[in-house]
Design an enzyme around this catalytic site. Structure first.
Site, mmCIF file in Angstrom:
data_model
loop_
_atom_site.group_PDB
_atom_site.id
_atom_site.type_symbol
_atom_site.label_atom_id
_atom_site.label_comp_id
_atom_site.label_asym_id
_atom_site.label_seq_id
_atom_site.Cartn_x
_atom_site.Cartn_y
_atom_site.Cartn_z
ATOM 1 N N THR A 1 116.864 -23.925 12.854
ATOM 2 C CA THR A 1 116.917 -25.520 13.023
ATOM 3 C C THR A 1 117.609 -26.259 11.761
ATOM 4 O O THR A 1 118.861 -26.313 12.147
ATOM 5 C CB THR A 1 115.343 -25.515 12.770
ATOM 6 O OG1 THR A 1 114.921 -25.102 11.453
ATOM 7 C CG2 THR A 1 114.508 -25.355 14.009
ATOM 8 N N THR B 1 109.027 -23.752 8.206
ATOM 9 C CA THR B 1 108.489 -23.056 9.390
ATOM 10 C C THR B 1 109.741 -21.798 9.560
ATOM 11 O O THR B 1 110.691 -21.994 9.413
ATOM 12 C CB THR B 1 108.901 -23.913 10.608
ATOM 13 O OG1 THR B 1 108.142 -24.992 10.668
ATOM 14 C CG2 THR B 1 108.679 -23.031 11.969
#
Lengths: 409, 409
Positions: free
Chosen positions: B157, B194
């Site tokens: 990401t 995350t």
């Protein structure tokens, strides 16, 4: 940067009967040209109650102030900025004692009747020589000040605006005067910031109830902002009353007590809010209300889990309604039996999350509009009880990093 | 920004017998042009054990993956970046199930044998249409990839460097191949980032010992970095073995098991370290060793109290030896009986704090020099036991704020 915060007007800050003070400079930080010492003289009948940091590395002045408070009601406060006298071991305690002894000579006081308060850099010894010189220059012939804003200025570290609040109110037919000053610097992590709050008043009240008052007030004011009163090395919150007002002594939890408590709480909340509005690098002022919790502590824990999340705070800074970060912060709060599938979240009056997921009525446009404002409110409904707490906090900006990266230089 | 981290060379990342994979793009974030889906096919005899986030707002794919793991060893992983499918309630679970059903058709598999993994934005539904279209375009005629670095890239990401590590080692005379990939984005707050980590190997090992292995490895790798494996909405750490190597099945804690464990731990530590080195906005890589603790947990708690303090992290960023902030962070760690008056602190090999206060041998010049380096080590001696843990972390820079303020835009 501050969020809707101005320097108070001098005429609005009242002198409280029974308290005298003066401020001067001791160059505690060598480069400092501002005043960095405040001395407050309390009248003989005054009573003082204080709560201090729970940090295990608590500072020498905290240890000494706590000790002295067990002996007798203090007659003098000495407050310095620029140096926290923390992480200084036995030498730090001896330094604080030495300052008290020195002050005792000028004020003809038992050094044990003096409470020291320090904030500033940790792990450095106080510059005793410069402090003693400043006493010689300013205490041989004392000129008291009448401008509490000067006192509020002298205790500032990275604050940009002095924080002082005053109020007059009646208990029955008797007028009470109450003035508070506070300072608070860091704001992002509740257990790091260094916060001092002092409230002076003249109401007659028993020591027992004064203790009750301090606890009640701090839990609903300074302990609800993200500069948490209970964990830095030097945090302190103090209420002193001179007992010079004409009211009959408050010694039970009656209407008079409630009235006094509400008025003092109002001052404390106002000071606490000012600390947030002057938060390091703050560009936003955010209220986080956690409703329908099982108990007050639970709502505080969840509110602070949100308020202390760097990811939530950077989204505030960007006016970016990346509101999933709020859910994640709630999910991480250490409340083991929390049912997240019933939680609602509002941004101002607009619904965002309904029963744990994005509401169909959510409007990204409205959310962006709300977050672009300098102030907004989040409201979380836990649907499991009746308690509510509102945490005050700010965003995390470039400026925060800059201030803290450059603090000592 | 990364701290001494490079893209691994393609030839160093090995294919593990029994695992096939492919990657493609589904425009999960509409503007994305990079591949955002990885599908890993596991051979029939493979065994998989995983640990997941403890966040109560855990994501739909986590709930489904946990459920499916209780049924049978999975035959397929589907991993997407760009959207976390978290805070999406029942709809999120249905979406994940729908994807599994769809994949089941292409791979002729029971959908319950598929484990989904998602990371990315929270509170948004997955774009099912685009995902199904991507399946149609890429799975009707499957072309497997042999470059695991592509897989590592597809799961990124805000990572800037793909993270993959491989190793061959022997168990007795039998060669084992082990390859891990990981992604990790945020880094400042352990319960927000995350993180995904996957390790594939071919060693024969019982399911019971594989479970033991996962727990042992994650506690000593991903759980010791400030991107903590156990609290975001989507975190997962997975070990799968194809059981295709020639070693005799490891089913007790013997030398072979220890050897396997140490090798897998090495891969996991390497991946975890890479996540820190690619931490959002990182300009420094800092090891925080907490020695002579009563137990492992205590050293972790103290290490993380330091690693997660914004004030400590901004001082790292500024190369400012404002080391008192470290003491304050230690004092705030929730260890009730900690005696701070015996604690020593070293910065690299130089003493800073001796018995809770500044050492007489402390040199500010040496401290500045150490902190100006891209990497340095803090060592805290608690003097109360024998356990040690080393937390890996970074600084808090302007760039961190920028990345997280602009993440969704």
């Amino acid at each position: 940067m501050t969020v809707n915060l101005k320097v108070p007007l001098k005429k609005t800050i009242l002198n409280v009967p029974g308290f005298r003070f003066l401020t001067f400079g001791a160059k505690i930080k060598l480069k400092n040209i501002k005043n960095d010492i405040v001395i407050v003289e309390l009248n003989k009948n005054s009573k003082t109650v204080a709560v201090f940091t729970k940090n295990k590395f608590c500072a020498a002045p905290v240890l000494l102030a706590k000790h002295n408070l067990t002996l007798n009601d203090p007659q003098l406060f000495v407050i310095n900025s620029g140096n926290a006298n923390a992480g200084t071991g036995q030498k730090g305690i001896e330094d604080a004692r030495e300052i008290n002894r020195e002050l005792g000579k000028y004020f003809s006081l038992d050094p044990n009747l003096i409470l020291p308060f320090s904030t500033g850099v940790i792990l450095q010894n106080l510059p005793l020589g410069r402090i003693k010189d400043s006493f010689k220059n300013n205490l041989a012939n004392i000129k008291y000040s009448s401008n509490w804003i000067d006192a509020a200025k002298s205790i500032m570290t990275t604050d940009t605006v002095p924080k002082a609040v005053s109020k007059k109110f009646n208990l029955g037919k008797n007028e009470i005067t109450c003035t508070g000053i506070a300072k608070g610097s860091g704001m992002i992590h509740p257990n790091m910031a260094t916060m001092l709050g002092f409230i002076f008043l003249d109401a007659k009240i028993s020591k027992t109830l004064l203790k009750d008052l301090v606890k009640y007030v701090v839990d609903r004011s300074f302990n609800l902002i993200s500069v948490d009163g209970d964990t830095s090395t030097n945090d302190a919150f103090v209420i002193s009353t001179s007992n010079l007002a004409q009211n009959s002594v408050i010694n039970k939890k009656d209407k008079m007590y409630t009235r006094l408590r509400n008025n003092v709480l109002e001052i404390a909340k106002d000071l606490a809010e000012k600390i947030v509005r002057d938060g390091e690098g703050a560009t936003k002022f955010v209220e986080i209300e956690v409703r329908n919790a099982k108990d007050l502590n639970e709502s505080k824990i969840i509110g602070k889990a949100i308020a202390n999340s760097p990811l939530v705070k950077t989204a505030f800074f960007a006016s970016d309604p990346n509101l999933g970060r709020i859910l994640s912060a709630i999910g991480n709060a250490p409340i083991s039996d929390l049912d997240v599938s019933v939680i609602d979240l509002h941004l101002n009056k607009n619904i965002v999350v309904k029963n744990g997921m994005l509401s169909k009525r959510y409007s990204e446009d409205k959310a962006i509009q709300a977050m672009k404002s300098k102030e907004f409110k989040l409201s979380i409904d836990l649907k499991r009880g009746k308690e509510v707490a509102t945490i005050l906090t700010t965003d995390l900006s470039y400026e925060y990093v800059k201030i803290n990266a450059e603090y000592r230089t």
